[in-house]
Enzyme design. Structure first.
Site, mmCIF file in Angstrom:
data_model
loop_
_atom_site.group_PDB
_atom_site.id
_atom_site.type_symbol
_atom_site.label_atom_id
_atom_site.label_comp_id
_atom_site.label_asym_id
_atom_site.label_seq_id
_atom_site.Cartn_x
_atom_site.Cartn_y
_atom_site.Cartn_z
ATOM 1 N N ASP A 70 0.876 -1.249 -0.036
ATOM 2 C CA ASP A 70 -0.096 -0.012 0.227
ATOM 3 C C ASP A 70 0.831 1.350 0.045
ATOM 4 O OD1 ASP A 70 -1.880 -1.834 0.169
ATOM 5 O OD2 ASP A 70 -2.787 -1.208 1.901
ATOM 6 N N ASP A 122 -4.608 -0.627 -1.876
ATOM 7 C CA ASP A 122 -5.487 -0.611 -1.321
ATOM 8 C C ASP A 122 -6.762 0.085 -2.263
ATOM 9 O OD1 ASP A 122 -6.752 -1.126 1.226
ATOM 10 O OD2 ASP A 122 -6.988 0.908 1.735
ATOM 11 N N HIS A 127 -10.687 0.841 -2.737
ATOM 12 C CA HIS A 127 -12.063 0.565 -2.227
ATOM 13 C C HIS A 127 -13.219 1.300 -3.283
ATOM 14 C CE1 HIS A 127 -10.535 -0.352 1.424
ATOM 15 N NE2 HIS A 127 -9.709 0.451 1.824
ATOM 16 N N LYS A 142 -7.025 -4.925 -2.908
ATOM 17 C CA LYS A 142 -7.630 -5.358 -2.115
ATOM 18 C C LYS A 142 -8.710 -4.284 -1.149
ATOM 19 C CE LYS A 142 -4.013 -4.590 1.135
ATOM 20 N NZ LYS A 142 -4.762 -3.410 1.692
ATOM 21 N N CYS A 163 -1.990 -3.050 7.519
ATOM 22 C CA CYS A 163 -1.948 -3.767 6.614
ATOM 23 C C CYS A 163 -0.477 -4.546 6.308
ATOM 24 C CB CYS A 163 -2.042 -3.123 5.127
ATOM 25 S SG CYS A 163 -3.522 -2.494 5.195
#
Ligand code: VGL
Ligand code: ZN
Length: 203
Positions: free
Chosen positions: A9, A47, A49, A107, A152
């Site tokens: 990340d 990351d 989303h 993810k 993470c």
């Protein structure tokens, strides 16, 4: 022994001026670029989303960032909106040598489940596919660096140990959020689970 470097990340939103800024997050980029040259395989995680993700405080009525809510899979810390798919904040830091990566694992795309670990979503059972990728390439040893050390990186490290990898965290190539003792707790838990902590000068 076959090794992979997992770069967790290293994205604009976790760097200074980002939405979920980690102090000093940008300072690790040049060390990570240097590390990337030494492993059989390099994997970046991102990351990623959707808008309105359930880990965002704005997705919950009367909640603020860092409040905790109960989700079907357990307690979830609520975060500022960050790493929204396709946004500038979700991009890798511009100095990160992302072209060197063999694979990128995204993810946190399920709107209902957060995903700290590079291996499993926070329900601890939905796989990201990374384990299969690494095992099919014969990787048995993973080195981790990136952001954030106490979220993470930590969850990826303990899942990696659980899955049978030799796990080394390159501590000075990470930076932490450090929320309510999370940094100390995560370091202790990693050590108790056989994760080794090294620095770039010891590699
Ligand atoms: C992370 C909080 C929320 C991390 C990602 O990369 O450590 N932390 N999403
Ligand atoms: Zn996130």
């Amino acid at each position: 022994m076959k090794t992979a470097l997992l770069v967790i990340d290293v994205q604009n939103d976790f760097c200074p001026a980002g939405a979920l800024e980690v102090a000093g997050g940008n300072e690790i980029v040049s060390d990570i670029n240097h590390e990337m040259k030494k492993y059989d395989c390099v994997v970046l995680t991102q990351d990623w989303h959707p808008k309105g993700h359930s880990s965002f405080a704005i997705s919950h009525k009367d909640k603020n960032p860092l409040d905790v809510v109960e989700m079907p899979y357990g307690d979830q810390i609520l975060w500022p909106e960050h790493c929204v798919q396709g946004s500038k904040g979700a991009e890798f830091h511009s100095d990160l040598d992302a072209d060197r990566a063999n694979a990128v694992i995204r993810k946190g795309s399920n709107p209902l489940i957060d995903s700290y670990s590079a291996f499993f979503e926070n329900d601890q059972k939905t796989p990201t596919g990374l384990d299969g990728y690494l095992k099919s390439r014969g990787i048995n040893t993973i080195y981790l660096c990136g952001l954030a050390l106490d979220f993470c990186v930590y969850f990826s490290a303990i899942d990696g140990a659980k899955l049978g990898y030799n796990v080394i965290v390159i501590e000075d190539a990470c930076r932490a959020i450090d929320l309510n003792g999370s940094l100390e707790n995560s370091l202790n838990d990693m050590k108790s689970k056989g994760v080794r902590l090294l620095t770039t000068s010891n590699l």
